[in-house]
Design an enzyme around this catalytic site. Structure first.
Site, PDB file in Angstrom:
ATOM      1  N   LYS A  97       0.842  -1.201   0.000  1.00 28.52           N
ATOM      2  CA  LYS A  97       0.000   0.000   0.000  1.00 28.52           C
ATOM      3  C   LYS A  97       0.879   1.255   0.000  1.00 28.52           C
ATOM      4  O   LYS A  97       0.675   2.172  -0.797  1.00 28.52           O
ATOM      5  CB  LYS A  97      -0.898   0.017   1.248  1.00 28.52           C
ATOM      6  CG  LYS A  97      -1.560   1.376   1.486  1.00 28.52           C
ATOM      7  CD  LYS A  97      -2.420   1.381   2.714  1.00 28.52           C
ATOM      8  CE  LYS A  97      -1.713   1.745   3.995  1.00 28.52           C
ATOM      9  NZ  LYS A  97      -1.456   3.188   4.196  1.00 28.52           N
ATOM     10  N   ASN A  98       1.864   1.272   0.887  1.00 25.76           N
ATOM     11  CA  ASN A  98       2.653   2.493   1.061  1.00 25.76           C
ATOM     12  C   ASN A  98       3.581   2.778  -0.125  1.00 25.76           C
ATOM     13  O   ASN A  98       4.118   3.879  -0.237  1.00 25.76           O
ATOM     14  CB  ASN A  98       3.467   2.420   2.357  1.00 25.76           C
ATOM     15  CG  ASN A  98       2.577   2.584   3.574  1.00 25.76           C
ATOM     16  OD1 ASN A  98       1.389   2.882   3.445  1.00 25.76           O
ATOM     17  ND2 ASN A  98       3.141   2.380   4.765  1.00 25.76           N
ATOM     18  N   CYS A 120      -5.021   8.687   9.758  1.00 24.55           N
ATOM     19  CA  CYS A 120      -5.122   7.884  10.976  1.00 24.55           C
ATOM     20  C   CYS A 120      -5.098   8.780  12.222  1.00 24.55           C
ATOM     21  O   CYS A 120      -4.501   9.862  12.202  1.00 24.55           O
ATOM     22  CB  CYS A 120      -3.931   6.942  11.073  1.00 24.55           C
ATOM     23  SG  CYS A 120      -4.128   5.414  10.177  1.00 24.55           S
ATOM     24  N   ARG A 152       0.963  14.355  13.512  1.00 20.92           N
ATOM     25  CA  ARG A 152       1.307  14.155  12.114  1.00 20.92           C
ATOM     26  C   ARG A 152       1.315  15.444  11.290  1.00 20.92           C
ATOM     27  O   ARG A 152       0.571  15.590  10.318  1.00 20.92           O
ATOM     28  CB  ARG A 152       0.384  13.103  11.474  1.00 20.92           C
ATOM     29  CG  ARG A 152       0.400  11.800  12.210  1.00 20.92           C
ATOM     30  CD  ARG A 152      -0.290  10.703  11.474  1.00 20.92           C
ATOM     31  NE  ARG A 152       0.568  10.081  10.466  1.00 20.92           N
ATOM     32  CZ  ARG A 152       0.238   8.980   9.802  1.00 20.92           C
ATOM     33  NH1 ARG A 152      -0.918   8.408  10.011  1.00 20.92           N
ATOM     34  NH2 ARG A 152       1.058   8.466   8.923  1.00 20.92           N
ATOM     35  N   ASP A 166       4.792   0.429  12.053  1.00 22.94           N
ATOM     36  CA  ASP A 166       3.547  -0.152  11.548  1.00 22.94           C
ATOM     37  C   ASP A 166       3.349  -1.606  11.991  1.00 22.94           C
ATOM     38  O   ASP A 166       2.334  -2.218  11.670  1.00 22.94           O
ATOM     39  CB  ASP A 166       3.509  -0.068  10.009  1.00 22.94           C
ATOM     40  CG  ASP A 166       3.196   1.341   9.522  1.00 22.94           C
ATOM     41  OD1 ASP A 166       2.851   2.200  10.352  1.00 22.94           O
ATOM     42  OD2 ASP A 166       3.293   1.582   8.300  1.00 22.94           O
ATOM     43  N   VAL A 207       8.579   6.597  16.780  1.00 24.77           N
ATOM     44  CA  VAL A 207       8.285   7.315  15.531  1.00 24.77           C
ATOM     45  C   VAL A 207       7.066   8.231  15.661  1.00 24.77           C
ATOM     46  O   VAL A 207       7.093   9.370  15.208  1.00 24.77           O
ATOM     47  CB  VAL A 207       8.123   6.320  14.353  1.00 24.77           C
ATOM     48  CG1 VAL A 207       7.821   7.060  13.051  1.00 24.77           C
ATOM     49  CG2 VAL A 207       9.382   5.473  14.202  1.00 24.77           C
ATOM     50  N   ARG A 264      -8.514  -0.082   4.646  1.00 23.87           N
ATOM     51  CA  ARG A 264      -7.526   0.838   4.085  1.00 23.87           C
ATOM     52  C   ARG A 264      -6.194   0.139   3.813  1.00 23.87           C
ATOM     53  O   ARG A 264      -5.412   0.633   3.005  1.00 23.87           O
ATOM     54  CB  ARG A 264      -7.261   2.012   5.052  1.00 23.87           C
ATOM     55  CG  ARG A 264      -8.437   2.952   5.213  1.00 23.87           C
ATOM     56  CD  ARG A 264      -8.030   4.160   6.027  1.00 23.87           C
ATOM     57  NE  ARG A 264      -6.707   4.596   5.644  1.00 23.87           N
ATOM     58  CZ  ARG A 264      -5.736   4.921   6.484  1.00 23.87           C
ATOM     59  NH1 ARG A 264      -5.937   4.890   7.782  1.00 23.87           N
ATOM     60  NH2 ARG A 264      -4.559   5.300   6.045  1.00 23.87           N
TER      61      ARG A 264
HETATM   62  C1  UD1 Z   1       4.526   6.680   6.318  1.00 25.21           C
HETATM   63  C2  UD1 Z   1       3.618   5.480   6.162  1.00 25.21           C
HETATM   64  C3  UD1 Z   1       3.108   5.023   7.539  1.00 25.21           C
HETATM   65  C4  UD1 Z   1       4.290   4.793   8.490  1.00 25.21           C
HETATM   66  C5  UD1 Z   1       5.215   5.995   8.522  1.00 25.21           C
HETATM   67  C6  UD1 Z   1       6.481   5.749   9.325  1.00 25.21           C
HETATM   68  C7  UD1 Z   1       2.599   5.846   4.000  1.00 25.21           C
HETATM   69  C8  UD1 Z   1       1.389   6.159   3.218  1.00 25.21           C
HETATM   70  N1  UD1 Z   1       2.496   5.830   5.336  1.00 25.21           N
HETATM   71  O1  UD1 Z   1       3.731   7.720   6.860  1.00 25.21           O
HETATM   72  O2  UD1 Z   1       2.378   3.808   7.347  1.00 25.21           O
HETATM   73  O3  UD1 Z   1       3.792   4.546   9.780  1.00 25.21           O
HETATM   74  O4  UD1 Z   1       5.616   6.343   7.172  1.00 25.21           O
HETATM   75  O5  UD1 Z   1       7.150   4.651   8.859  1.00 25.21           O
HETATM   76  O6  UD1 Z   1       3.650   5.567   3.454  1.00 25.21           O
HETATM   77  N2  UD1 Z   1       6.484  14.295  10.873  1.00 25.21           N
HETATM   78  C9  UD1 Z   1       6.575  15.628  11.221  1.00 25.21           C
HETATM   79  N3  UD1 Z   1       6.515  16.555  10.214  1.00 25.21           N
HETATM   80  C10 UD1 Z   1       6.377  16.206   8.901  1.00 25.21           C
HETATM   81  C11 UD1 Z   1       6.282  14.845   8.559  1.00 25.21           C
HETATM   82  C12 UD1 Z   1       6.340  13.900   9.567  1.00 25.21           C
HETATM   83  O7  UD1 Z   1       6.710  15.975  12.382  1.00 25.21           O
HETATM   84  O8  UD1 Z   1       6.340  17.093   8.039  1.00 25.21           O
HETATM   85  C13 UD1 Z   1       6.531  13.269  11.952  1.00 25.21           C
HETATM   86  C14 UD1 Z   1       5.210  12.518  12.046  1.00 25.21           C
HETATM   87  O9  UD1 Z   1       4.291  13.227  12.849  1.00 25.21           O
HETATM   88  C15 UD1 Z   1       5.651  11.217  12.657  1.00 25.21           C
HETATM   89  C16 UD1 Z   1       7.033  10.990  12.051  1.00 25.21           C
HETATM   90  O10 UD1 Z   1       7.475  12.272  11.607  1.00 25.21           O
HETATM   91  O11 UD1 Z   1       5.772  11.341  14.043  1.00 25.21           O
HETATM   92  C17 UD1 Z   1       7.054  10.012  10.899  1.00 25.21           C
HETATM   93  O12 UD1 Z   1       6.253  10.478   9.857  1.00 25.21           O
HETATM   94  P1  UD1 Z   1       6.518  10.113   8.325  1.00 25.21           P
HETATM   95  O13 UD1 Z   1       7.777   9.329   8.179  1.00 25.21           O
HETATM   96  O14 UD1 Z   1       6.369  11.349   7.505  1.00 25.21           O
HETATM   97  O15 UD1 Z   1       5.295   9.153   8.027  1.00 25.21           O
HETATM   98  P2  UD1 Z   1       4.239   9.217   6.864  1.00 25.21           P
HETATM   99  O16 UD1 Z   1       4.943   9.476   5.565  1.00 25.21           O
HETATM  100  O17 UD1 Z   1       3.108  10.050   7.244  1.00 25.21           O
END
Ligand code: UD1
Length: 421
Positions: free
Chosen positions: A22-23, A116, A121, A305, A327, A397
């Site tokens: 999915k990701n 989620c 986030r 995850d 994370v 999802r």
């Molecule tokens: C992706 C995955 C999700 C997985 C996550 C971490 C997809 C669609 N989803 O989510 O399943 O759990 O990676 O492996 O691929 N953060 C910030 N600011 C930002 C972006 C992120 O503070 O601009 C923080 C988030 O709140 C979180 C952490 O960084 O605490 C990790 O987020 P990120 O790696 O961006 O995850 P996603 O891409 O949202």
């Protein structure tokens, strides 16, 4: 409301074909916005988030045709530069529309994301990086409004945290930007490598994907592509844990064992017998398992995850263990629900302390987010008696054909949709 009903206590035995990731599928589908030529994407799972992404592409100006696990994406009309609330609220990954639309249109207005319920986030890392590429940003009326003047410019971008989504967004934007972009402290997840491989097949010049520094030389134009999505390592890990928690024996097909190393290593330490070949992994319960601590980390560490599913397993192993979530904040919504099965868990900040119990007993529980849902299904499969898991739209999802795959390996499980079995 739709529910999953499980009569627990059955040992799961048999083969499971793992679906496409999915990701990986989501950014790859968004990447097709970077070209007007037709694209063919294979091994795409049938999931609610994929349907949302296809709806997005159709809204923006593509025509998409899905048949089984294959998706054709064709040009249809002029692109719109708006990502409306109705689509963005369904899926946080919708922010990945920013990179390609900034690259193609020099502007995009995106409704602030939902997704989620696992912590704040924010998208500050994405926005800071776009700023470095010359993008002006303002927030107005619930929308992030962005404009890149005459076009995106490559730059050196250092992430404060290796965000998966931000790395993908900048890869997508930088592929067509003017000059060189260097991402320092990039995410190293296999999904990043898959996206970079696809973009390179389209004519992009990306090197270093899978390492901490990625270099992208912007090109003028990208062409159409045929690409097959990598297997879903999180789905695969969930089934490996299903074998452990039900004392069963499962053979996974269509997997990349190297993407599962952190989970496989921990399961082996617990005492599971695991064998890996080219594209398969078998997991067999042979003796009582020992509990093991985990601490979630970015790849190649233990995936966040899989944290909830791991916790479900630890609830049943004799002795004490501890789960640390590094994370996300607030990714322990499953704890209160696992307690409803009789699990002994205590939250202490970033930690959950677990005392294994002899048995879990079936209970009515509610899903708060995708992976929490998987943990509750696992607990239900192992628990004595009947469990009903509600709010299963979260599971739709991320887990393709969950009921059918589990039934095939011996689970007593059924989905009741709006009261219809
Ligand atoms: C992706 C995955 C999700 C997985 C996550 C971490 C997809 C669609 N989803 O989510 O399943 O759990 O990676 O492996 O691929 N953060 C910030 N600011 C930002 C972006 C992120 O503070 O601009 C923080 C988030 O709140 C979180 C952490 O960084 O605490 C990790 O987020 P990120 O790696 O961006 O995850 P996603 O891409 O949202």
């Amino acid at each position: 409301m739709d529910k999953i009903v499980i009569n627990g206590g059955k040992k799961l035995k048999g083969e499971v074909k793992v679906s496409g990731s999915k990701n990986s599928a989501l950014p790859i589908l968004f990447a097709t916005l970077l070209t007007d030529e037709p694209c063919a994407i294979e091994n795409v799972p049938s999931l609610a988030d994929v349907n949302t992404t296809l709806a997005f592409l159709n809204f923006i100006g593509k025509r998409t045709v899905k048949s089984g696990s294959k998706v054709k994406i064709l040009a249809s009309g002029k692109y719109k530069h708006i990502a409306p609330y109705d689509l963005v609220r369904r899926m946080r990954a919708s922010v990945l529309v920013m990179g390609p639309l900034l690259a193609r249109l020099n502007k995009v207005d995106v409704s602030l994301p939902g997704g989620c319920a696992i912590g704040a986030r924010p998208i500050d890392i994405h926005l800071e990086a776009f700023k470095k590429m010359g993008v002006k940003i303002k927030v107005e009326g619930g929308y992030v409004k962005t404009a890149a003047g005459k076009g995106l410019k490559g730059n050196k971008i250092e992430f404060r945290f290796p965000s998966v989504g931000a790395t993908e967004n900048i890869l997508l934007a930088a592929a067509l930007a003017k000059g060189k972009t260097e991402i320092v402290n990039a995410a190293r997840e296999p999904e990043i490598v898959d996206l970079a491989d696809m973009l390179n097949k389209m004519g992009a010049k990306i090197s270093g994907a899978g390492s901490k520094t990625i270099v992208i030389e912007g090109v003028e134009k990208l062409r159409g592509v045929k690409h097959s999505v990598i297997p879903d390592r999180i789905e695969a890990a969930t089934y490996l844990i299903a074998a452990a928690i039900t004392k069963g024996k499962i053979l996974l097909k269509n997997v990349c064992p190297e993407h599962l190393k952190a989970v496989i290593d921990k399961l082996k330490k617990c005492g599971m017998e695991i064998k890996e070949t080219g594209k398969t992994v078998s997991a067999k319960w042979v003796n009582d398992l020992k509990p093991r601590n985990i601490s979630t980390e970015v790849y190649p560490g233990f995936p966040t995850d899989v944290q909830a599913q791991w916790m479900a397993l630890m609830c049943l192993l004799k002795g004490k263990s501890c789960v640390k979530e590094n994370v996300f904040e607030n990714r322990f919504l499953h704890v209160a629900e696992l307690q409803r099965f009789g699990a002994d868990l205590t939250i202490d900040g970033k930690f959950v302390n677990i005392k294994g119990v002899e048995q879990l007993s079936g209970a009515p529980v509610m899903v708060s987010d995708l992976r929490a849902g998987a943990a509750l299904v696992l607990a239900g499969l192992a628990a004595k008696g009947r469990s009903t898991v509600s709010r299963i739209y979260h599971l739709d999802r991320g887990y393709e054909l969950l009921e059918r795959k589990l039934k095939k390996i011996g689970a007593d499980i059924k989905i009741v949709r709006n009261g219809i079995k």
